[in-house]
Design a protein around this motif. Sequence first.
Motif, PDB file in Angstrom:
ATOM      1  N   LYS A 181       3.535  -3.044   1.420  1.00  0.00           N
ATOM      2  CA  LYS A 181       2.597  -2.285   0.587  1.00  0.00           C
ATOM      3  C   LYS A 181       1.822  -1.262   1.421  1.00  0.00           C
ATOM      4  O   LYS A 181       1.638  -0.105   1.007  1.00  0.00           O
ATOM      5  N   ARG A 185       1.813   2.970   1.040  1.00  0.00           N
ATOM      6  CA  ARG A 185       0.622   3.805   0.893  1.00  0.00           C
ATOM      7  C   ARG A 185       0.532   4.826   2.019  1.00  0.00           C
ATOM      8  O   ARG A 185       0.130   5.978   1.808  1.00  0.00           O
ATOM      9  N   LYS A 210       5.570  -2.136 -10.045  1.00  0.00           N
ATOM     10  CA  LYS A 210       4.879  -1.386 -11.108  1.00  0.00           C
ATOM     11  C   LYS A 210       3.370  -1.602 -11.030  1.00  0.00           C
ATOM     12  O   LYS A 210       2.575  -0.643 -11.114  1.00  0.00           O
ATOM     13  N   ASN A 211       2.955  -2.845 -10.858  1.00  0.00           N
ATOM     14  CA  ASN A 211       1.518  -3.143 -10.797  1.00  0.00           C
ATOM     15  C   ASN A 211       0.893  -2.579  -9.520  1.00  0.00           C
ATOM     16  O   ASN A 211      -0.253  -2.110  -9.537  1.00  0.00           O
ATOM     17  N   PHE A 212       1.636  -2.643  -8.434  1.00  0.00           N
ATOM     18  CA  PHE A 212       1.148  -2.083  -7.167  1.00  0.00           C
ATOM     19  C   PHE A 212       0.919  -0.585  -7.306  1.00  0.00           C
ATOM     20  O   PHE A 212      -0.111  -0.055  -6.880  1.00  0.00           O
ATOM     21  N   LYS A 213       1.861   0.106  -7.914  1.00  0.00           N
ATOM     22  CA  LYS A 213       1.717   1.552  -8.131  1.00  0.00           C
ATOM     23  C   LYS A 213       0.464   1.856  -8.948  1.00  0.00           C
ATOM     24  O   LYS A 213      -0.274   2.803  -8.642  1.00  0.00           O
ATOM     25  N   ALA A 214       0.205   1.057  -9.962  1.00  0.00           N
ATOM     26  CA  ALA A 214      -0.949   1.299 -10.843  1.00  0.00           C
ATOM     27  C   ALA A 214      -2.270   1.095 -10.118  1.00  0.00           C
ATOM     28  O   ALA A 214      -3.301   1.657 -10.522  1.00  0.00           O
ATOM     29  N   ASP A 215      -2.264   0.334  -9.042  1.00  0.00           N
ATOM     30  CA  ASP A 215      -3.514   0.000  -8.339  1.00  0.00           C
ATOM     31  C   ASP A 215      -4.002   1.101  -7.404  1.00  0.00           C
ATOM     32  O   ASP A 215      -5.179   1.104  -7.014  1.00  0.00           O
ATOM     33  N   TYR A 216      -3.125   2.038  -7.021  1.00  0.00           N
ATOM     34  CA  TYR A 216      -3.495   3.022  -6.007  1.00  0.00           C
ATOM     35  C   TYR A 216      -3.112   4.438  -6.452  1.00  0.00           C
ATOM     36  O   TYR A 216      -1.940   4.714  -6.740  1.00  0.00           O
ATOM     37  N   SER A 217      -4.098   5.311  -6.465  1.00  0.00           N
ATOM     38  CA  SER A 217      -3.877   6.680  -6.962  1.00  0.00           C
ATOM     39  C   SER A 217      -2.879   7.444  -6.110  1.00  0.00           C
ATOM     40  O   SER A 217      -2.147   8.298  -6.621  1.00  0.00           O
ATOM     41  N   SER A 220       0.790   7.685  -7.325  1.00  0.00           N
ATOM     42  CA  SER A 220       1.065   8.203  -8.671  1.00  0.00           C
ATOM     43  C   SER A 220       2.433   8.861  -8.779  1.00  0.00           C
ATOM     44  O   SER A 220       3.065   8.850  -9.837  1.00  0.00           O
TER      45      SER A 220
END
Length: 631
Positions: A181, A185, A210-217, A220
């Motif tokens: 992760k 990033r 999918k959830n990891f992507k949603a957590d960090y701008s 995007s």
Amino acid sequence: MEENKTNVIFIMGVSGCGKSTIGHMLSEVLKIPFFDGDDFHPKKNVRKLSNGIPLTDDDRYNWLVFINKFAKEQLQKNSCVIVCSALKKAYRTILNTDIHSQAKWIHLVGSFEQISERLNKRENHFMPPSLLRSQFDILENPQEALEVNVSLSPTEIVDYILKEINNKSEFGLFGLGVMGKSLCRNLANNGFKISMFNRHVDGVEEDVAKNFKADYSELSQAKAYDDISAFVNSLQQPRRIMLMVNAGKTIDYVIEDLLPYLSENDIIIDGGNSNYKKTKERNEYLKTKGIHFIGTGVSGGEEGALKGPSIMPSGDKDAYDKVAPFLETIAAKDKNGLPCCTYVGPEGSGQFIKMVHNGVEYVEMQLLAEISTILEKFGQNPDQIANTLEAWKDTANSYLLEITIDIFRKKEGNDWLVNKILDKAGNKGTGNWTTIASAELGVPSTLIASALFSRYISFYKEERIQLNKNFDKVNTSEFNVTTQEVLEAYQLARIINHYQGFKLIAEASNKFEWNLNLSEIARIWTNGCIIRSTLMEELVEIFKQTANILTDSLLIKTINNYKSAGKKVVAQCVLNDISTSALSEAIQFLNGITTAYTSANIIQAQRDYFGAHTYQRLDDPSGKSHHTNWN
């Protein structure tokens, strides 16, 4: 094209393949400037070609350098399209200089007959069709380019290129644990277009990516998958996939899962703590499949992976060149701004030095633990121990020293947290591998073995409690050493630790013919990794002069100055029943490695006595083997 990142799209191929046509069309669709490399040829090159004389590499050199310089200037303003024949790998290397991470390559391909027919219809070009054969003769097909067949119509070619550029990711990360992760990033923060994969396990691991992507701008623009086929197909070719999964059989299972979807010249990067022997085996296996494999050590933990780790890649050099822009960009930077990432060498050499890195790390941690025990003997509480260690930063600073200071200052309620932690130290196997490798190579990495076995001893908690009751312990307030002497003993042991670690690397390099650069290895360990320190920075320069740090005049002087304190501290610990295995071993090893004539003659006589193993004699310079009937 990626947002906020300029790129140069090089369209290459032999004359007559349609580079200019496709380049013009692509630049219009993307609304970026177009440039034709032929327009930059000096007059002498144009004259040669017009007279039917092929250009030499010397003719092309300044032309290619100029295009590269021009591309760099353009990238300061905007993305652009440049068409250039760039038929040889060496030509493309020049064009890629300092812009590798921003260069995208399109190779227009067709048969000699196809291109010849086109070229014969072309008018008003300075290169005659008769030179086409010479271009095919020198063409070296690029592995890093998107290959497009010219039998497609220009519109179809442009549509295909746009689909690849806009919809395909540059880099794939397989495995979204803590390190995976953080690396995702890091890549995204550096402007790379990435795809991320994590397995789907009903009720256990669902929609992780999918959830990891949603957590960090910053993610995007990243693509998230739990389907391997979709993940692989989302990547530009040649595909670059970094595995961040558990070492061992898991790596092999993942490789087999990926193989049905990969294409020739795709690249797999193993970023876990794999055994260097397995890395070599995987490398050889994947060669038979046409897939490149890069074994890569990554050090720095969660924070390092996010902000900049130390990266140690090895394997096929050409394959490394294709992933270098990504790895070197996300790596930590040394004091001169250079990436703490370098091509280490062939086979599993990158994993080997990461293994040794971890062995050295075991010792550095053990030494700090032992030092802390000694400071406790002085009556210091955790805050006071932290203050003592803080005072040492001017002369003995390291990442591990810094975090140990933080550890001793951390409180939970009215007590220090460190006092509540069970004294059983775990390990993940790399210290064990390092010790085994030392034995296999015949290298006395005694401190690493000592630190490893200290962890093993700690795990026998219940037995230690029982045996503590069975044996008397000295309990005296007399402890005749100073904190300055403890510091000097610590510094001495650290030098011996680094000597042993780099000695192991040097011996492996000789044994396996890896030709490793010790100074460069020390350099990439000056930032980002767990064992970064001021001592490591000093070793960068020392290794430019010698492969044996115990022959360096400054370190010789330092050791001679510190040895008295080291012996005194160890002796006092022995007299007071304080276990300091690493500090003690440092002194014992120094005594052994600096003894001109040891007791090994007795061992060799014993071996000859019971096993007729023979021995050599000091008074026989021929090196002949001797045997004695001892009784």
